[in-house]
Write an enzyme that holds these catalytic residues in place. Structure first.
Site, PDB file in Angstrom:
ATOM      1  N   ARG A   3       6.324 -12.650   1.944  1.00 39.93           N
ATOM      2  CA  ARG A   3       6.860 -13.977   1.624  1.00 39.93           C
ATOM      3  C   ARG A   3       7.053 -14.828   2.871  1.00 39.93           C
ATOM      4  O   ARG A   3       7.180 -16.042   2.770  1.00 39.93           O
ATOM      5  CB  ARG A   3       8.205 -13.842   0.895  1.00 39.93           C
ATOM      6  CG  ARG A   3       8.047 -13.265  -0.492  1.00 39.93           C
ATOM      7  CD  ARG A   3       9.375 -13.053  -1.171  1.00 39.93           C
ATOM      8  NE  ARG A   3      10.048 -11.856  -0.706  1.00 39.93           N
ATOM      9  CZ  ARG A   3      11.128 -11.336  -1.297  1.00 39.93           C
ATOM     10  NH1 ARG A   3      11.646 -11.936  -2.346  1.00 39.93           N
ATOM     11  NH2 ARG A   3      11.683 -10.243  -0.844  1.00 39.93           N
TER      12      ARG A   3
ATOM     13  N   GLY B 288       0.794  -1.240   0.000  1.00 39.89           N
ATOM     14  CA  GLY B 288       0.000   0.000   0.000  1.00 39.89           C
ATOM     15  C   GLY B 288       0.821   1.283   0.000  1.00 39.89           C
ATOM     16  O   GLY B 288       0.254   2.379   0.014  1.00 39.89           O
TER      17      GLY B 288
ATOM     18  N   TYR C 222      -3.980 -11.679 -17.724  1.00 41.31           N
ATOM     19  CA  TYR C 222      -3.202 -12.839 -18.185  1.00 41.31           C
ATOM     20  C   TYR C 222      -3.158 -13.954 -17.140  1.00 41.31           C
ATOM     21  O   TYR C 222      -2.470 -14.955 -17.324  1.00 41.31           O
ATOM     22  CB  TYR C 222      -1.825 -12.437 -18.736  1.00 41.31           C
ATOM     23  CG  TYR C 222      -0.853 -11.750 -17.800  1.00 41.31           C
ATOM     24  CD1 TYR C 222      -0.274 -12.426 -16.726  1.00 41.31           C
ATOM     25  CD2 TYR C 222      -0.483 -10.423 -18.019  1.00 41.31           C
ATOM     26  CE1 TYR C 222       0.632 -11.807 -15.888  1.00 41.31           C
ATOM     27  CE2 TYR C 222       0.429  -9.782 -17.188  1.00 41.31           C
ATOM     28  CZ  TYR C 222       0.983 -10.486 -16.121  1.00 41.31           C
ATOM     29  OH  TYR C 222       1.882  -9.863 -15.294  1.00 41.31           O
TER      30      TYR C 222
HETATM   31  N1  COA Z   1      15.132  -9.926 -14.567  1.00 34.31           N
HETATM   32  C1  COA Z   1      15.533 -11.192 -14.313  1.00 34.31           C
HETATM   33  N2  COA Z   1      15.901 -11.639 -13.061  1.00 34.31           N
HETATM   34  C2  COA Z   1      15.842 -10.737 -12.071  1.00 34.31           C
HETATM   35  C3  COA Z   1      15.432  -9.387 -12.262  1.00 34.31           C
HETATM   36  C4  COA Z   1      15.064  -8.995 -13.585  1.00 34.31           C
HETATM   37  N3  COA Z   1      14.668  -7.751 -13.854  1.00 34.31           N
HETATM   38  N4  COA Z   1      15.466  -8.753 -11.060  1.00 34.31           N
HETATM   39  C5  COA Z   1      15.895  -9.661 -10.142  1.00 34.31           C
HETATM   40  N5  COA Z   1      16.108 -10.853 -10.748  1.00 34.31           N
HETATM   41  C6  COA Z   1      16.591 -12.088 -10.123  1.00 34.31           C
HETATM   42  C7  COA Z   1      17.891 -11.896  -9.372  1.00 34.31           C
HETATM   43  O1  COA Z   1      19.015 -12.037 -10.201  1.00 34.31           O
HETATM   44  C8  COA Z   1      17.806 -12.995  -8.325  1.00 34.31           C
HETATM   45  O2  COA Z   1      18.129 -14.245  -8.870  1.00 34.31           O
HETATM   46  P1  COA Z   1      19.611 -14.918  -8.614  1.00 34.31           P
HETATM   47  O3  COA Z   1      19.754 -15.012  -7.112  1.00 34.31           O
HETATM   48  O4  COA Z   1      19.523 -16.254  -9.276  1.00 34.31           O
HETATM   49  O5  COA Z   1      20.585 -13.998  -9.249  1.00 34.31           O
HETATM   50  C9  COA Z   1      16.324 -13.082  -8.026  1.00 34.31           C
HETATM   51  O6  COA Z   1      15.645 -12.488  -9.136  1.00 34.31           O
HETATM   52  C10 COA Z   1      15.959 -12.315  -6.791  1.00 34.31           C
HETATM   53  O7  COA Z   1      16.423 -10.983  -6.930  1.00 34.31           O
HETATM   54  P2  COA Z   1      16.502  -9.974  -5.692  1.00 34.31           P
HETATM   55  O8  COA Z   1      16.904  -8.632  -6.193  1.00 34.31           O
HETATM   56  O9  COA Z   1      17.269 -10.593  -4.589  1.00 34.31           O
HETATM   57  O10 COA Z   1      14.973  -9.997  -5.269  1.00 34.31           O
HETATM   58  P3  COA Z   1      14.245  -9.125  -4.256  1.00 34.31           P
HETATM   59  O11 COA Z   1      13.521 -10.097  -3.430  1.00 34.31           O
HETATM   60  O12 COA Z   1      15.097  -8.143  -3.559  1.00 34.31           O
HETATM   61  O13 COA Z   1      13.257  -8.262  -5.185  1.00 34.31           O
HETATM   62  C11 COA Z   1      11.499  -7.744  -6.698  1.00 34.31           C
HETATM   63  C12 COA Z   1      12.609  -8.739  -6.326  1.00 34.31           C
HETATM   64  C13 COA Z   1      10.782  -8.248  -7.920  1.00 34.31           C
HETATM   65  C14 COA Z   1      10.516  -7.664  -5.586  1.00 34.31           C
HETATM   66  C15 COA Z   1      12.117  -6.371  -6.946  1.00 34.31           C
HETATM   67  O14 COA Z   1      12.543  -6.295  -8.268  1.00 34.31           O
HETATM   68  C16 COA Z   1      11.186  -5.252  -6.625  1.00 34.31           C
HETATM   69  O15 COA Z   1      11.276  -4.680  -5.570  1.00 34.31           O
HETATM   70  N6  COA Z   1      10.239  -4.916  -7.499  1.00 34.31           N
HETATM   71  C17 COA Z   1       9.290  -3.844  -7.242  1.00 34.31           C
HETATM   72  C18 COA Z   1       7.957  -4.366  -7.151  1.00 34.31           C
HETATM   73  C19 COA Z   1       7.422  -4.684  -8.494  1.00 34.31           C
HETATM   74  O16 COA Z   1       8.002  -5.457  -9.246  1.00 34.31           O
HETATM   75  N7  COA Z   1       6.304  -4.116  -8.815  1.00 34.31           N
HETATM   76  C20 COA Z   1       5.675  -4.390 -10.039  1.00 34.31           C
HETATM   77  C21 COA Z   1       4.398  -5.072  -9.783  1.00 34.31           C
HETATM   78  S1  COA Z   1       3.633  -5.451 -11.307  1.00 34.31           S
END
Ligand code: COA
Length: 293
Positions: A75, A23, A156
């Site tokens: 998580r 949020g 999707y």
């Molecule tokens: N493409 C491919 N792999 C990716 C990636 C990308 N853009 N971003 C991260 N990864 C991989 C990492 O390499 C890691 O894998 P590995 O350990 O094998 O190298 C794994 O994903 C986890 O990455 P990490 O950065 O440790 O994850 P995190 O838990 O800190 O955060 C998200 C992951 C998705 C939550 C983060 O990108 C984020 O905060 N996103 C914002 C929220 C969001 O996505 N909003 C959109 C909603 S539609």
């Protein structure tokens, strides 16, 4: 047409205590803002406490409502239970759970590490499951009724989508959970519904999903029959209705709000939209001529 017009009356969520995961920003923040305006108390959660606290302060000042920031990584089940208990300590009870927190990235699937795939499944599917289970167990144990779970999915979830396979897989699971629990938990007075939004621009998701000049190359508004993206208030109006008592008989439904986007991709002959009027005239004349032979 005023897309920002607010739909429900001012006290529509009076006395309701709501948890909105994710949020602190984006669509979660927009929905939270409207819930506060409608009289609800709202707890917002995410990993980033500082961002949450800033949002809570900003929204309290804007709406006069009560917004409580709680750090929680969805998580982890122990963190979810601790978040639930903190919200109950603050508000006395919880009436509504909005599973909005999500993670996504675009990538050819074969380029993803197993851990990357897991990360999205863990946030979207396991996170929604953790919150649903923590609240559901509590409500059922305490015999509290008139509770609502609202899940944000995507179109999707049922069509699938290339290049966002972990997200599609997880959202399909969330949709299955929505429909399953709508039946199983109805006897406890718990409703489950979902919203499948189409393109609603947010800074975080759009920069992530359409980085650089992809945004210009793929103008998502062009894919929508209504030729525009959604306004956040339009989504907030629908969410407020679905968590309010006005929708008390809506259970197990997924409501799509995408300007017709996914159906445009689905209908076999939809690409005929590209045929100009003169060509339709020609085709009609050809068909008529054949018939009269
Ligand atoms: N493409 C491919 N792999 C990716 C990636 C990308 N853009 N971003 C991260 N990864 C991989 C990492 O390499 C890691 O894998 P590995 O350990 O094998 O190298 C794994 O994903 C986890 O990455 P990490 O950065 O440790 O994850 P995190 O838990 O800190 O955060 C998200 C992951 C998705 C939550 C983060 O990108 C984020 O905060 N996103 C914002 C929220 C969001 O996505 N909003 C959109 C909603 S539609």
């Amino acid at each position: 047409m005023d897309l920002k017009k607010k739909m429900l009356r001012d006290d529509a969520l009076e006395g309701k205590n709501i948890i909105v995961t994710g949020g602190g920003s984006g669509l979660g923040k927009s929905m939270t803002s409207y819930f506060l305006e409608l009289g609800a108390n709202v707890a917002i959660t995410s990993r980033n406490l500082e961002k949450l606290q800033n949002t809570a302060k900003e929204l309290e000042n804007e709406t006069g409502g009560k917004c409580f920031a709680v750090q929680c990584d969805v998580r982890h089940y122990d963190q979810v239970e601790a978040m639930r208990d903190a919200v109950i300590d603050e508000f006395g009870s919880v009436d509504i759970l909005l599973n909005n927190a999500a993670g996504n990235f675009i990538s050819p699937t074969e380029r993803l590490s197993a851990n990357a795939f897991d990360t999205i499944i863990d946030i979207v599917l396991k996170g929604s499951k953790n919150c649903t289970l923590a609240l559901g167990k509590h409500w059922i144990d305490k015999k509290e009724e008139n509770k609502t779970i609202l899940n944000i999915v995507t179109t999707y979830a049922w069509t699938g989508s290339a290049y966002v396979v972990p997200s599609a897989t997880a959202k399909a699971g969330v949709l299955a959970m929505t429909r399953s629990l709508a039946v199983e938990w109805a006897k406890y007075g718990i409703r489950s519904n979902a919203i499948a939004p189409g393109p609603f621009p947010t800074k975080g998701a759009w920069d992530r999903l359409l980085p650089g000049d992809l945004k210009e190359k793929f103008d998502l508004a062009k894919k929508v029959p209504l030729k525009r993206v959604g306004d956040h208030q339009e989504l907030a109006n629908l969410a407020a209705y679905l968590v309010s008592d006005f929708s008390a008989y809506v259970n197990g439904e997924v409501i799509t709000i995408d300007g017709g986007e996914w159906l445009k991709g689905a209908g076999q002959f939809n690409l005929l939209e590209a045929v100009p009027e003169e060509m339709w005239d020609m085709l009609e004349n050809m068909i008529k001529a054949k018939k009269n032979k």
